[in-house]
Design an enzyme around this catalytic site. Structure first.
Site, PDB file in Angstrom:
ATOM      1  N   HIS A 446      37.492  34.927  39.110  1.00 42.41           N
ATOM      2  CA  HIS A 446      37.104  34.409  37.809  1.00 42.41           C
ATOM      3  C   HIS A 446      37.984  35.038  36.746  1.00 42.41           C
ATOM      4  CE1 HIS A 446      33.619  32.445  39.522  1.00 42.41           C
ATOM      5  NE2 HIS A 446      33.557  33.493  40.325  1.00 42.41           N
ATOM      6  N   HIS A 734      32.485  31.265  49.110  1.00 40.60           N
ATOM      7  CA  HIS A 734      31.384  31.982  49.762  1.00 40.60           C
ATOM      8  C   HIS A 734      30.955  31.323  51.065  1.00 40.60           C
ATOM      9  CE1 HIS A 734      31.124  34.793  46.536  1.00 40.60           C
ATOM     10  NE2 HIS A 734      30.971  33.832  45.658  1.00 40.60           N
TER      11      HIS A 734
HETATM   12 ZN   LIG Z   1      32.719  33.545  42.228  1.00 38.27          ZN
END
Ligand SMILES: [Zn+2]
Ligand SMILES: *[C@@H]1O[C@H](CO)[C@@H](O)[C@H](O)[C@H]1NC(C)=O
Ligand SMILES: *[C@@H]1O[C@H](CO)[C@@H](O)[C@H](O)[C@H]1NC(C)=O
Ligand SMILES: *[C@@H]1O[C@H](CO)[C@@H](O)[C@H](O)[C@H]1NC(C)=O
Ligand SMILES: *[C@@H]1O[C@H](CO)[C@@H](O)[C@H](O)[C@H]1NC(C)=O
Ligand SMILES: *[C@@H]1O[C@H](CO)[C@@H](O)[C@H](O)[C@H]1NC(C)=O
Ligand SMILES: CC(=O)N[C@H]1CO[C@H](CO)[C@@H](O)[C@@H]1O
Length: 892
Positions: A446, A734
């Protein structure tokens, strides 16, 4: 191609014989303890009744447990559902499941439904003797006697030595496990030897093979152990050629024998696969673990149905996922501007677009009513998603997938046992390359957390020193300079340290601020966040741009690291895009080593409560209309047009664990979504997908770059998210929830969907690190890569990506080859341009299998790549009943 293979296929025969022989020996020991009549009788019956497959095939199937069909004992799966999954339970399961697997042949020939475990037999065995060793004894007897029937001669074997460690090893005697431990013994020590011993701690698995340094079945096999412990007797018996690199060798007696069954029944395809396989230098041959061979009949209708359902799911994905019509390696290269932010006016096209039911529809011109790029409507999508959910909950499918996954895992281990040294040698002989100078992409990071703490702190201090009088913020009715801000916070530059930055800033600001904290926080460090980490503040994000530039130049200095930064667009107003783009252009933020993704926080309910949005449609309008405008007529948003050339993906972020309602087939349209609840993840995902799909079609038709859907998914929350992503997304971030659902995990494997995993990140702080499924996914062949997520909050060193690799390598004992493979995956999963990938991975990187691999660039041995490729092909053939079609190139 690198070094040709030199493991004789005879090794496999030798292993097989050793295996059988040692079982014999073990059974001899146990034979006085238990009567085997029942078992024997049953086996003989089975043998008589069997008429399905050819004899040699069956030999091997029995030898190795024949575990690839779908019966299961009911217990193995239970752990998937629960988070914990005690090892004790798992341990108990092993003997039981292995006895059923043998029993499985019985099911087949008797035509009993294989989804129902043969309870009578298994539990009878098991309850009678509670102790592991006894049940092992049974199994060993059963197997040994079945081998006996097949005239396996076990002559000249050393007598059995039994000690404590034997028994421990025997306890783990699930049929595959035993192969693993056997093979391990025969492999000389190598750096990657123990790669995965600790990987077994994952939720669903039982105990590890910690103890197999001992040599339980081979006391003093000195005379027979050359490099690989191949018994020369057996070698000459089987008359298998020594070298595997000659395609003719594949036609040796044994191979042919093993294949005839399939070849006769069906076309010649299978024969040629096996030849290819050997030609590729893959020492792990089909003959060791017979796969479901092309066109082979299914054992029963249930298995067939399972495969059909899985095929259906994969075909659904094909229907949805956006793919370029002309892959980038076939298209003519986009003209590259020397100044990435130089705008040349572009002729607008005549396209017209209208937002209808939450999806933009594109027409050739104003008067046209024929939609140019139709996309599946929401009813269709939710229907298909429900189909996937239905398949996922089907017991037969679950157990079949579970077995296939276990099979894949053990197959990989076996590959390592046989080939780890070869891989290591291949790596050594590739000049120049090592782990440090191969390309690695940080696929998930990010932007607002891309600098590490120390870096941010240094930056804040230097600003406080150099520009104390800069007016930076408007707060509480007045403009404040940087110095005044710090005075109001009662801080001096000297006071500042990392702990202060973290501790005080943590709760409301720095902690998960990528998630976008809307709460206004008048006192406290939300000001620091506003000043230093926002691009739409009073100084127009100048500080953030400066610190970003420092990060980018660090990145360039490291040369071999790339990053894909995610930057937020909230969908509160349409001007957000232009503002973001002009921030990029004004500050000329550009780097060869970085590309950008847009992340949309799923915060409809927040805006609704604040009154910024009246319906979900508002958000969609704000996010997508500017994109279409800039695409149809770049002159209307020149900076956005330039910026979009650097944007390769679209991400959805927010806490996935918030409860939500599963969407039904008929959902209100976004314009009708005016209630105060946040729509479900799949609802967001569908509308982003549908709009991006049309946008990409339009952009491709105009020769522009495209934007792929690569959301956060499966970090927490329902498996629905993963089911929706299976249909719609290119790659996901993820994906750790996949460990709870074998069906989706298997489908993600088959579709080779990229998983950008960040085991160090929040959701798996160090304690949880052990339970992260990443090493298991890697073994099973899911397409995983490592990424950092939020270096600001997590990492301590200057090179967060290397930190991530380093911790993974230490904790999970990844070998150099594994790390290089993961790094290679990360480049494939990234959105960098074709030219960049060709430069980093080799000119032919887009070809599947070892043809696309260049060890001089990637430092991954061809052996590893062809193992992955052949294994994947076999799984696909199994699912598609031999009718799978393999394109030459990878997915664009
Ligand atoms: Zn993330
Ligand atoms: C669209 O239709 C209007 C009137 O029907 C006509 O004047 C105009 O030329 C048409 N435009 C195009 C692009 O065909
Ligand atoms: C969605 O598409 C299906 C088939 O393409 C069609 O039958 C159905 O009417 C459409 N639904 C809506 C609401 O447009
Ligand atoms: C970029 O520069 C232009 C012209 O100098 C200015 O009008 C605009 O506000 C700037 N935008 C940002 C976000 O800095
Ligand atoms: C981050 O960690 C905290 C505490 O362990 C947990 O409550 C939170 O859900 C985690 N965040 C995510 C996104 O998993
Ligand atoms: C991941 O996907 C890429 C591209 O399709 C492929 O080259 C690579 O071998 C895959 N990795 C694994 C572990 O299957
Ligand atoms: C399986 C799959 O679709 N992988 C994709 C992941 O994303 C990258 C970048 O967009 C694509 O190149 C891969 O094909």
């Amino acid at each position: 191609m690198d070094r040709p293979s030199s493991t004789p296929p005879s090794l496999h025969m030798a292993m097989a014989a050793f295996f059988g022989a040692s079982l014999m020996a073990l059974s001899a020991f146990y034979i006085h303890k238990r009567s085997v009549d029942q078992v024997l009788r049953r086996l003989i019956e089975i043998r008589r009744a069997q008429s399905r497959s050819s004899r040699p095939q069956r030999e091997q199937e029995e030898l190795y447990g024949g575990d690839d069909d779908d019966e299961y004992d009911g217990d193995g799966l239970r752990e998937f559902g629960s988070d914990g999954g005690g090892t004790a339970v798992a341990l108990r399961d092993y003997p039981r499941s292995s006895s059923t697997s043998m029993d499985g042949n019985g099911h087949r020939s008797y035509g009993i439904s294989s989804s129902l475990p043969n309870v009578a037999v298994t539990t009878e065995w098991f309850e009678e003797d509670d102790k592991f060793e006894q049940s092992v004894g049974y199994e060993a007897q059963a197997r040994a006697s079945s081998l006996d029937n097949l005239n396996f001669v076990a002559s000249g074997l050393p007598s059995l030595r039994k000690d404590q460690r034997d028994r421990e090893n025997a306890q783990l005697s699930c049929s595959y496990k035993r192969i693993a431990s056997l093979g391990r013994i025969m492999t000389p020590r190598s750096p990657s030897r123990n790669t995965f011993e600790s990987a077994e701690d994952s939720d669903e698995e039982g105990p590890g093979l910690e103890n197999d340094d001992c040599i339980p079945f081979y006391p003093g096999n000195t005379e027979s152990s050359d490099n690989y412990g191949v018994n020369t007797n057996i070698c000459s018996l089987s008359a298998v050629p020594i070298r595997g690199d000659d395609a003719k060798c594949a036609n040796s007696e044994t191979l042919r024998e093993a294949k005839t069954g399939a070849d006769i029944q069906h076309d010649g395809k299978t024969g040629s696969t096996s030849v290819n396989l050997v030609g590729n230098g893959l020492t792990f041959s089909n003959t060791v673990l017979p796969p479901r061979i092309a066109g082979q009949e299914f054992a029963n209708t249930e298995e067939e149905e399972v495969c059909k359902m899985l095929c259906e799911c994969l075909n659904l994905r094909k229907k949805y996922v956006y793919r370029e019509e002309v892959p980038p390696w076939k298209a003519k290269p986009l003209a590259k501007n020397s100044d990435p932010y130089h705008f040349d006016p572009v002729e607008p096209s005549s396209h017209d677009f209208r937002m209808e039911d939450g999806v933009v529809h594109v027409y050739a011109s104003k008067n046209d009513s024929e939609e140019l790029f139709p996309v599946a409507n929401s009813t269709e999508f939710f229907t298909d998603m429900h189909y996937i959910l239905k398949v996922m909950s089907n017991g037969n499918v679950r157990s079949a997938c579970y077995h296939r996954l276990r099979f894949l895992e053990e197959k990989f281990r076996l590959h390592l046992l046989l080939n780890a040294d070869r891989e290591f040698l291949a790596q050594k002989s590739a000049p120049h390359r090592d782990f440090y100078n191969i390309r690695k992409v940080d696929t998930h990071i990010h932007h607002s957390a891309c600098m590490n703490q120390k870096h941010l702190l240094r930056f804040i201090k230097s600003k406080l020193k150099k520009e104390p009088d800069e007016v930076v913020i408007f707060r509480d009715g007045k403009y404040m300079t940087l110095k005044e801000v710090f005075e109001s916070l009662d801080l001096t530059g000297y006071d500042l340290n990392v702990d202060l930055l973290d501790v005080h800033a943590d709760k409301s600001t720095f902690h998960r601020f990528d998630k976008f904290n809307l709460k206004y926080n008048p006192c406290g460090q939300s000001r620091l966040r506003e000043i230093f980490l926002k691009q739409d503040n009073l100084i127009q994000g100048r500080f953030l741009a400066e610190v970003t530039k420092e990060v980018l130049s660090d990145l360039e200095a490291s040369k071999y690291q790339m990053a894909e930064y995610r930057i937020s667009v909230y969908g509160r107003k349409q001007s957000e895009w232009d503002q973001l783009a002009s921030w990029f252009v004004n500050n000329s933020l550009y780097s060869e080593n970085a590309i950008w993704l847009i992340q949309l926080p799923r915060l409809y309910n927040v805006y609704k409560n604040m009154g910024t949005a009246t319906s979900f449609q508002n958000i969609l309008d704000n996010v997508f209309i500017p994109l279409f405008e800039a695409t149809v007529n770049p002159n209307s948003h020149p900076q956005l047009h330039l910026f979009l050339m650097q944007v390769v993906g679209f991400d959805l972020v927010d806490d996935e664990s918030k409860p939500e309602r599963r969407p039904t087939k008929h959902m209100p349209t976004p314009a009708e979504w005016t209630n105060e609840f946040n729509p479900a993840y799949s609802y967001y995902l569908y509308y982003c997908y549908a709009n991006l799909y049309t946008l990409n079609k339009l952009r491709e038709s105009k020769g522009m770059t495209t934007i792929k859907l690569r959301p956060h998914c499966g970090e927490a929350g329902d498996v629905d998210h993963l089911a929706a992503a299976l249909l719609l997304c290119h790659n996901i971030s993820h994906g750790i929830i996949l460990r709870k659902t074998p069906v989706l995990q298997y489908l993600y494997y088959l579709a080779q969907i990229g998983l950008l995993m960040s085991p160090l990140s929040n959701n798996s702080l160090f304690l949880d690190y052990h339970r992260n499924p990443m090493p298991m996914f890697f073994q099973r062949g899911l397409n995983v890569s490592l990424s950092t997520d939020d270096p600001l909050q997590i990492h301590l060193t200057k090179e967060p990506l290397l930190e991530e690799y380093s911790v993974a390598a230490k904790v999970w004992k990844f070998s150099a080859c594994d790390l290089c493979e993961i790094a290679r995956n990360s480049v494939y999963q990234s959105g960098f341009s074709h030219e960049a990938k060709a430069h980093w991975l080799g000119d032919k990187y887009y070809l599947r299998g070892s043809k696309g691999n260049d060890i001089h660039k990637t430092n991954v041995p061809n052996l590893r790549i062809s193992f992955r490729h052949e294994t994947w092909k076999e799984e696909m053939q199994y699912i598609y009943a031999g009718e799978a079609i393999f394109p030459e190139d990878v997915d664009p």
